[in-house]
Design an enzyme around this catalytic site. Structure first.
Site, PDB file in Angstrom:
ATOM      1  N   ARG A  36     -11.123   0.187  14.226  1.00 53.59           N
ATOM      2  CA  ARG A  36     -10.967   0.909  12.960  1.00 53.59           C
ATOM      3  C   ARG A  36     -12.013   0.405  11.972  1.00 53.59           C
ATOM      4  O   ARG A  36     -12.915   1.138  11.606  1.00 53.59           O
ATOM      5  CB  ARG A  36      -9.543   0.714  12.437  1.00 53.59           C
ATOM      6  CG  ARG A  36      -9.216   1.541  11.224  1.00 53.59           C
ATOM      7  CD  ARG A  36      -7.725   1.555  10.909  1.00 53.59           C
ATOM      8  NE  ARG A  36      -7.201   0.270  10.460  1.00 53.59           N
ATOM      9  CZ  ARG A  36      -5.936   0.075  10.083  1.00 53.59           C
ATOM     10  NH1 ARG A  36      -5.076   1.077  10.113  1.00 53.59           N
ATOM     11  NH2 ARG A  36      -5.515  -1.112   9.685  1.00 53.59           N
TER      12      ARG A  36
ATOM     13  N   LYS B 220       0.844  -1.204   0.000  1.00 54.68           N
ATOM     14  CA  LYS B 220       0.000   0.000   0.000  1.00 54.68           C
ATOM     15  C   LYS B 220       0.881   1.256   0.000  1.00 54.68           C
ATOM     16  O   LYS B 220       2.085   1.167   0.278  1.00 54.68           O
ATOM     17  CB  LYS B 220      -0.920  -0.023   1.224  1.00 54.68           C
ATOM     18  CG  LYS B 220      -0.184  -0.024   2.552  1.00 54.68           C
ATOM     19  CD  LYS B 220      -1.122  -0.339   3.712  1.00 54.68           C
ATOM     20  CE  LYS B 220      -0.378  -0.336   5.039  1.00 54.68           C
ATOM     21  NZ  LYS B 220      -1.211  -0.840   6.141  1.00 54.68           N
TER      22      LYS B 220
ATOM     23  N   CYS C 287      14.417  24.152   4.163  1.00 57.02           N
ATOM     24  CA  CYS C 287      13.511  24.915   3.299  1.00 57.02           C
ATOM     25  C   CYS C 287      12.678  23.941   2.454  1.00 57.02           C
ATOM     26  O   CYS C 287      12.836  22.739   2.549  1.00 57.02           O
ATOM     27  CB  CYS C 287      14.306  25.831   2.374  1.00 57.02           C
ATOM     28  SG  CYS C 287      15.574  26.812   3.189  1.00 57.02           S
ATOM     29  N   MET C 288      11.825  24.486   1.590  1.00 55.57           N
ATOM     30  CA  MET C 288      11.000  23.620   0.748  1.00 55.57           C
ATOM     31  C   MET C 288      11.867  22.815  -0.234  1.00 55.57           C
ATOM     32  O   MET C 288      11.627  21.636  -0.459  1.00 55.57           O
ATOM     33  CB  MET C 288       9.967  24.446  -0.018  1.00 55.57           C
ATOM     34  CG  MET C 288       8.964  23.575  -0.759  1.00 55.57           C
ATOM     35  SD  MET C 288       7.823  24.522  -1.775  1.00 55.57           S
ATOM     36  CE  MET C 288       6.847  25.356  -0.553  1.00 55.57           C
ATOM     37  N   ASP C 289      12.891  23.473  -0.784  1.00 57.10           N
ATOM     38  CA  ASP C 289      13.655  22.849  -1.871  1.00 57.10           C
ATOM     39  C   ASP C 289      15.139  22.691  -1.587  1.00 57.10           C
ATOM     40  O   ASP C 289      15.856  22.135  -2.410  1.00 57.10           O
ATOM     41  CB  ASP C 289      13.523  23.694  -3.143  1.00 57.10           C
ATOM     42  CG  ASP C 289      12.118  24.216  -3.326  1.00 57.10           C
ATOM     43  OD1 ASP C 289      11.210  23.374  -3.404  1.00 57.10           O
ATOM     44  OD2 ASP C 289      11.929  25.439  -3.331  1.00 57.10           O
TER      45      ASP C 289
ATOM     46  N   TYR D  45      15.919  30.490   6.997  1.00 59.98           N
ATOM     47  CA  TYR D  45      14.773  31.250   7.515  1.00 59.98           C
ATOM     48  C   TYR D  45      14.799  31.364   9.028  1.00 59.98           C
ATOM     49  O   TYR D  45      15.104  30.393   9.723  1.00 59.98           O
ATOM     50  CB  TYR D  45      13.467  30.546   7.132  1.00 59.98           C
ATOM     51  CG  TYR D  45      13.157  30.542   5.657  1.00 59.98           C
ATOM     52  CD1 TYR D  45      12.936  31.737   4.968  1.00 59.98           C
ATOM     53  CD2 TYR D  45      13.066  29.342   4.962  1.00 59.98           C
ATOM     54  CE1 TYR D  45      12.631  31.713   3.618  1.00 59.98           C
ATOM     55  CE2 TYR D  45      12.753  29.318   3.607  1.00 59.98           C
ATOM     56  CZ  TYR D  45      12.535  30.510   2.937  1.00 59.98           C
ATOM     57  OH  TYR D  45      12.237  30.491   1.616  1.00 59.98           O
TER      58      TYR D  45
ATOM     59  N   ARG E 287       0.815 -10.964   7.110  1.00 62.29           N
ATOM     60  CA  ARG E 287       0.892  -9.759   6.278  1.00 62.29           C
ATOM     61  C   ARG E 287       2.165  -8.953   6.605  1.00 62.29           C
ATOM     62  O   ARG E 287       2.242  -8.305   7.637  1.00 62.29           O
ATOM     63  CB  ARG E 287      -0.344  -8.884   6.504  1.00 62.29           C
ATOM     64  CG  ARG E 287      -1.664  -9.614   6.247  1.00 62.29           C
ATOM     65  CD  ARG E 287      -2.852  -8.675   6.358  1.00 62.29           C
ATOM     66  NE  ARG E 287      -2.974  -8.015   7.643  1.00 62.29           N
ATOM     67  CZ  ARG E 287      -3.680  -8.449   8.676  1.00 62.29           C
ATOM     68  NH1 ARG E 287      -4.359  -9.594   8.596  1.00 62.29           N
ATOM     69  NH2 ARG E 287      -3.741  -7.758   9.791  1.00 62.29           N
TER      70      ARG E 287
ATOM     71  N   HIS F  47      -6.628  -7.203  12.891  1.00 63.44           N
ATOM     72  CA  HIS F  47      -5.394  -6.412  12.860  1.00 63.44           C
ATOM     73  C   HIS F  47      -5.021  -6.002  14.279  1.00 63.44           C
ATOM     74  O   HIS F  47      -5.866  -5.520  15.030  1.00 63.44           O
ATOM     75  CB  HIS F  47      -5.615  -5.173  11.979  1.00 63.44           C
ATOM     76  CG  HIS F  47      -4.374  -4.380  11.703  1.00 63.44           C
ATOM     77  ND1 HIS F  47      -3.215  -4.952  11.226  1.00 63.44           N
ATOM     78  CD2 HIS F  47      -4.112  -3.060  11.828  1.00 63.44           C
ATOM     79  CE1 HIS F  47      -2.289  -4.003  11.075  1.00 63.44           C
ATOM     80  NE2 HIS F  47      -2.809  -2.848  11.437  1.00 63.44           N
TER      81      HIS F  47
END
Ligand SMILES: *Cc1c(COP(=O)(O)O)cnc(C)c1O
Length: 392
Positions: free
Chosen positions: A135, A38, A313-315, A266, A221, A165
């Site tokens: 669940r 998954k 940072c983001m990048d 930042y 599993r 589970h």
């Protein structure tokens, strides 16, 4: 093979195979493995992982209809089971592709039966029993047994399996897991007294595969363990040796010297107290590298472990290479994995940042191409930028 120069995730399929063999050695006799792929194989890529799992599994498990259909589209032939509820509108396509949905309500069962009858097919499904996770699943009591019998008596559908589970199998204290197991076994016994025998039973996740060979049942599993990680630090790791599968690699894009008092990134959360050399690395939270590693993480450069400076940072992010004079533009950087004698594991990232190892690999983003190693060679890539939209 395309050469990636910003960031890529190396997926070691040889390690996947070793991990499967290692689990097989710990399995109770007669137990088959289900390969849980998954969330795109926990971020590793569900299709390539499913392909190499083939000789080691009886079936696959995913979370959604789309994930199951994707595996079929790539020609994965073995049984596929969907562990989470899917909308009834998917049932027809699942029946066509012999994908097993989870069933635990009368409404789901009637809808599946209706679709199967109108297609003139028998639909296999797995019954979920809720023994303590709260669940999904039938209540593990008399009302649940009654409902299970009604479901199993519907025409056109067949319970291939029944499962539950564990909520706490990864803890050293197995009291809760034992209680769930007892409840599951009692449920199965009561159902059999009603004349309903379901061929496949399964309850074990990775934690139970490692710590609980006596409860492996027909299927077990395997999820996180396929990918070379332990579900928690409390399981008996020696029973099932595992090797990490994912490495995250990048390259230095820039190196500069800074003077005392200079702030980095930042918010000025880091300020130099002495002259330093800092490297810029083109990876950030936009790639799934956790921002909670700001000022807390480490990366490997030239086989040395160096700290992340200031905010991620983001990048991009910055690291201290004062002690690595060879570090320069294009020098390789390892954010997860081995370099020389050093290693950074996903679990280390989770520990430093207060994150969760399952989540970190799932979150490695679409901007990060995956490069697959098999027999030690790069044999395939998964690259989200190769898509095309001729109609738009
Ligand atoms: C995700 C999942 C698993 C796999 O769990 P791991 O801890 O990754 O082994 C097994 N069963 C169910 C129902 C799941 O949702």
């Amino acid at each position: 093979m395309k050469r990636y120069t910003r960031v890529y995730a190396e997926i070691d399929l040889d390690a996947v195979i070793e991990n499967m063999k290692s689990m097989k050695r710990n399995l109770a006799p007669g137990t088959g493995l289900v390969g849980v792929v998954k969330a795109d194989g926990y971020g590793h890529g569900s299709v390539p992982v499913a392909r190499v799992l083939e000789p080691y599994v009886e079936a696959y498990a995913v979370a959604t209809a789309e994930e199951a259909l994707l595996l079929r589209r790539h020609g994965i032939p073995k049984p596929i089971l969907i562990l989470g509820p899917v909308h009834e509108s998917h049932y027809a396509s699942l029946i066509e592709k012999e994908i097993r949905p989870v069933i635990f309500t009368e409404r789901q069962a009637r809808a599946l039966s209706k679709e199967a009858l109108s297609l003139g097919k028998t639909a296999d499904f797995h019954l979920a029993v809720d023994t303590g996770m709260s669940r999904i699943g039938l209540d593990a009591d008399e009302s649940g047994v009654r409902l299970a019998k009604e479901i199993c008596d519907l025409p056109g559908i067949r319970a291939e399996g029944i499962f539950t589970h564990f909520a706490r199998a990864d803890e050293a204290d197995k009291t809760w897991a034992m209680a769930q197991l007892a409840s599951f076994e009692h449920f199965i016994k009561k159902l059999e007294e009603q004349g309903v025998t379901i061929p496949v039973r399964h309850c074990a996740n990775s934690a139970a595969i490692i710590d609980f060979p006596q409860i492996h049942m027909n299927w077990a599993r395997a999820g996180i363990s396929i990918y070379g990680m332990y579900p928690s630090d409390e399981v008996e790791k020696k029973s099932v040796p595992l090797r990490p599968v994912m490495s995250l690699r990048s390259f230095v894009t820039y190196v500069k010297e800074i003077l005392p008092g200079r702030q980095v990134s930042y918010g000025g959360t880091f300020a130099a107290e002495k002259p330093m050399r800092i490297a810029t690395i083109p990876v950030g939270y936009g790639d799934g590298y956790p921002r909670n590693l700001s000022g807390r993480g480490y990366v490997l450069i030239q086989g040395r472990k160096v700290p992340v400076l200031g905010r991620v940072c983001m990048d991009q992010l910055m690291a201290d290479v004062t002690a690595v004079p060879e570090a320069d533009m294009d020098t390789p950087v390892t954010l997860i994995g081995k370099d020389g004698g050093e290693e950074i594991r996903v679990e280390d990232l989770a520990g430093w940042g207060g994150g969760f190892h399952y989540e970190i690999v799932c979150d490695i983003g679409k901007r990060v191409p995956r490069v697959y190693l098999l027999g030690g060679e790069a044999v395939a890539t998964k690259d989200y930028f190769e898509d095309e939209y001729p109609e738009i």
